[in-house]
Design a protein around this motif. Structure first.
Motif, mmCIF file in Angstrom:
data_model
loop_
_atom_site.group_PDB
_atom_site.id
_atom_site.type_symbol
_atom_site.label_atom_id
_atom_site.label_comp_id
_atom_site.label_asym_id
_atom_site.label_seq_id
_atom_site.Cartn_x
_atom_site.Cartn_y
_atom_site.Cartn_z
ATOM 1 N N CYS A 20 110.585 52.871 29.250
ATOM 2 C CA CYS A 20 109.734 53.274 28.125
ATOM 3 C C CYS A 20 108.609 54.188 28.629
ATOM 4 C CB CYS A 20 109.160 52.049 27.415
ATOM 5 S SG CYS A 20 108.164 50.971 28.476
ATOM 6 N N GLY A 21 107.811 54.726 27.709
ATOM 7 C CA GLY A 21 106.705 55.596 28.108
ATOM 8 C C GLY A 21 107.045 57.058 27.951
ATOM 9 N N SER A 22 106.451 57.895 28.783
ATOM 10 C CA SER A 22 106.618 59.343 28.660
ATOM 11 C C SER A 22 108.036 59.764 29.043
ATOM 12 C CB SER A 22 105.601 60.075 29.533
ATOM 13 O OG SER A 22 105.794 59.747 30.896
ATOM 14 N N SER A 23 108.399 60.978 28.635
ATOM 15 C CA SER A 23 109.787 61.422 28.794
ATOM 16 C C SER A 23 110.014 62.189 30.082
ATOM 17 C CB SER A 23 110.190 62.297 27.601
ATOM 18 O OG SER A 23 109.338 63.435 27.520
ATOM 19 N N ARG A 24 109.424 61.734 31.188
ATOM 20 C CA ARG A 24 109.565 62.465 32.451
ATOM 21 C C ARG A 24 110.946 62.254 33.070
ATOM 22 N NH1 ARG A 24 104.528 59.621 35.415
ATOM 23 N NH2 ARG A 24 103.652 60.235 33.411
ATOM 24 N N GLU A 25 111.678 63.351 33.204
ATOM 25 C CA GLU A 25 113.007 63.313 33.800
ATOM 26 C C GLU A 25 112.934 62.974 35.283
ATOM 27 O OE1 GLU A 25 117.040 65.979 32.993
ATOM 28 O OE2 GLU A 25 115.053 66.885 32.841
ATOM 29 N N HIS A 26 111.754 63.161 35.876
ATOM 30 C CA HIS A 26 111.560 62.855 37.293
ATOM 31 C C HIS A 26 111.866 61.390 37.603
ATOM 32 C CE1 HIS A 26 109.156 66.369 36.303
ATOM 33 N NE2 HIS A 26 109.129 66.704 37.569
ATOM 34 N N ALA A 27 111.664 60.513 36.628
ATOM 35 C CA ALA A 27 111.968 59.093 36.853
ATOM 36 C C ALA A 27 113.446 58.906 37.156
ATOM 37 C CB ALA A 27 111.562 58.278 35.624
ATOM 38 N N VAL A 28 114.288 59.628 36.445
ATOM 39 C CA VAL A 28 115.728 59.571 36.688
ATOM 40 C C VAL A 28 116.070 60.180 38.044
ATOM 41 C CG1 VAL A 28 117.971 60.418 35.899
ATOM 42 C CG2 VAL A 28 116.287 59.591 34.235
ATOM 43 N N TRP A 29 115.519 61.349 38.326
ATOM 44 C CA TRP A 29 115.812 62.016 39.601
ATOM 45 C C TRP A 29 115.359 61.160 40.787
ATOM 46 C CZ3 TRP A 29 113.111 66.995 37.489
ATOM 47 C CH2 TRP A 29 113.938 67.592 36.533
ATOM 48 N N GLY A 30 114.209 60.499 40.654
ATOM 49 C CA GLY A 30 113.719 59.647 41.733
ATOM 50 C C GLY A 30 114.642 58.472 41.987
ATOM 51 N N LEU A 31 115.132 57.848 40.934
ATOM 52 C CA LEU A 31 116.081 56.741 41.091
ATOM 53 C C LEU A 31 117.338 57.210 41.816
ATOM 54 C CD1 LEU A 31 115.687 55.150 37.555
ATOM 55 C CD2 LEU A 31 115.306 53.933 39.706
ATOM 56 N N GLN A 32 117.833 58.376 41.423
ATOM 57 C CA GLN A 32 119.043 58.893 42.065
ATOM 58 C C GLN A 32 118.805 59.249 43.532
ATOM 59 O OE1 GLN A 32 119.730 61.948 39.015
ATOM 60 N NE2 GLN A 32 121.701 60.996 38.591
ATOM 61 N N GLN A 33 117.673 59.863 43.836
ATOM 62 C CA GLN A 33 117.375 60.215 45.225
ATOM 63 C C GLN A 33 117.225 58.966 46.092
ATOM 64 O OE1 GLN A 33 114.105 62.986 45.675
ATOM 65 N NE2 GLN A 33 114.933 64.391 44.138
ATOM 66 N N PHE A 34 116.764 57.881 45.500
ATOM 67 C CA PHE A 34 116.597 56.626 46.235
ATOM 68 C C PHE A 34 117.952 55.963 46.512
ATOM 69 C CE2 PHE A 34 115.210 52.216 46.862
ATOM 70 C CZ PHE A 34 114.101 52.401 47.674
ATOM 71 N N GLY A 35 118.977 56.414 45.806
ATOM 72 C CA GLY A 35 120.305 55.844 46.006
ATOM 73 C C GLY A 35 120.789 54.971 44.872
ATOM 74 N N ILE A 36 120.035 54.910 43.781
ATOM 75 C CA ILE A 36 120.434 54.098 42.633
ATOM 76 C C ILE A 36 121.472 54.859 41.827
ATOM 77 C CG2 ILE A 36 119.670 52.920 40.546
ATOM 78 C CD1 ILE A 36 118.601 51.745 43.219
ATOM 79 N N ARG A 37 122.604 54.217 41.590
ATOM 80 C CA ARG A 37 123.679 54.860 40.841
ATOM 81 C C ARG A 37 123.849 54.278 39.446
ATOM 82 N NH1 ARG A 37 129.125 55.018 43.846
ATOM 83 N NH2 ARG A 37 129.481 56.610 42.235
ATOM 84 N N ALA A 38 123.288 53.088 39.213
ATOM 85 C CA ALA A 38 123.417 52.461 37.894
ATOM 86 C C ALA A 38 122.252 51.517 37.670
ATOM 87 C CB ALA A 38 124.737 51.704 37.779
ATOM 88 N N VAL A 39 121.842 51.417 36.409
ATOM 89 C CA VAL A 39 120.831 50.443 35.993
ATOM 90 C C VAL A 39 121.430 49.638 34.846
ATOM 91 C CG1 VAL A 39 118.490 50.067 35.131
ATOM 92 C CG2 VAL A 39 118.972 52.046 36.591
ATOM 93 N N ILE A 40 121.297 48.334 34.926
ATOM 94 C CA ILE A 40 121.842 47.438 33.912
ATOM 95 C C ILE A 40 120.681 46.684 33.280
ATOM 96 C CG2 ILE A 40 123.506 45.592 33.450
ATOM 97 C CD1 ILE A 40 124.749 46.271 36.235
ATOM 98 N N ALA A 41 120.578 46.699 31.975
ATOM 99 C CA ALA A 41 119.491 46.014 31.278
ATOM 100 C C ALA A 41 119.942 45.685 29.860
ATOM 101 C CB ALA A 41 118.230 46.890 31.252
ATOM 102 N N SER A 42 119.122 44.890 29.161
ATOM 103 C CA SER A 42 119.481 44.522 27.787
ATOM 104 C C SER A 42 119.123 45.625 26.803
ATOM 105 C CB SER A 42 118.800 43.209 27.390
ATOM 106 O OG SER A 42 117.393 43.334 27.469
ATOM 107 N N SER A 43 118.189 46.505 27.166
ATOM 108 C CA SER A 43 117.842 47.644 26.308
ATOM 109 C C SER A 43 117.102 48.690 27.130
ATOM 110 C CB SER A 43 116.978 47.195 25.120
ATOM 111 O OG SER A 43 115.768 46.621 25.562
ATOM 112 N N PHE A 44 117.194 49.936 26.660
ATOM 113 C CA PHE A 44 116.555 51.063 27.331
ATOM 114 C C PHE A 44 115.772 51.883 26.311
ATOM 115 C CE2 PHE A 44 120.329 50.113 29.843
ATOM 116 C CZ PHE A 44 119.855 50.158 31.150
ATOM 117 N N ALA A 45 114.695 52.511 26.782
ATOM 118 C CA ALA A 45 113.983 53.451 25.928
ATOM 119 C C ALA A 45 114.912 54.629 25.631
ATOM 120 C CB ALA A 45 112.709 53.937 26.603
#
Length: 211
Positions: free
Chosen positions: A79-104
């Motif tokens: 949730c929060g602001s629409s910064r695409e950097h959050a996605v890029w940072g997760l990918q650069q860290f090696g995260i390939r998937a996020v599992i949750a009950s809901s997403f912004a």
């Protein structure tokens, strides 16, 4: 094709509801004009203390979770602001998937358009996955994207992707790549448009030449 159809790896549980994009990628890491260096900023205030020392009690700093590629998150993840950097940072860290009950909603679009897989499951399944993630001997999760199914030590579940997102993952496309698969249709439309209204073509260039 396996690279595009399956994700298998260690999971780590982030028991944080409403984890916002400022927590995922703090504003001080948004100063660059490209995507570089975002790995260091990921979840910075959760990973490090005020002196810049790694917090030993944070899950991704613990030896058992080094290299984890799947995050199990709380509800309203991203949730929060629409910064695409959050996605890029997760990918650069090696995260390939996020599992949750809901997403912004905006985070969901940013992630899927960049081929970071987001899987939505009921809260009870998330609780089981978090319990599995907490036990190093059973924290492996396998996701079959083509079959839209997920398996862990305690959970077998199905999830649903929009057809265009499924196509993107199976064919290894981001949003631009997906658009380019319609290049012939786009060109055909453009040709028909200019044939009907030729006086509109290159108006700016012609006006500039006249001036």
């Amino acid at each position: 094709m396996t690279e595009h159809t399956r994700i298998k790896g260690r999971s780590a549980a982030l028991r944080i509801e409403n984890l916002d994009t400022d927590q995922i990628m703090p504003k001080q890491f948004l100063r660059g004009i490209d995507k570089s260096g975002l790995k260091e900023g990921l979840l910075y205030d959760l990973r490090f203390d005020a002196q810049g020392q790694a917090r030993s009690d944070f899950v991704l700093n613990q030896p058992s979770y080094i290299g984890a590629s799947i995050l199990i998150g709380g509800s309203n993840f991203g949730c929060g602001s629409s910064r695409e950097h959050a996605v890029w940072g997760l990918q650069q860290f090696g995260i390939r998937a996020v599992i949750a009950s809901s997403f912004a909603e905006i985070f969901y679009s940013n992630a899927m358009n960049n081929r970071l897989l987001l899987v939505t499951l009921p809260p009870e399944k998330i609780a089981q996955l978090m319990d599995d993630a907490d036990a190093p001997s059973r924290n492996t999760v396998e996701i079959d994207i083509k079959e839209q199914s997920l398996t862990s030590y305690s959970v077998q579940a199905n999830f649903e992707l929009m057809p265009r997102h499924l196509k993107m993952f199976l064919e290894g496309l981001d949003s631009i790549g997906l658009s380019l698969t319609y290049q012939n249709d786009i060109s055909k439309f453009a040709d028909q448009h200019w044939a009907r209204q030729p006086w509109l073509r290159e108006v700016a260039a012609i006006t500039h030449q006249r001036l």
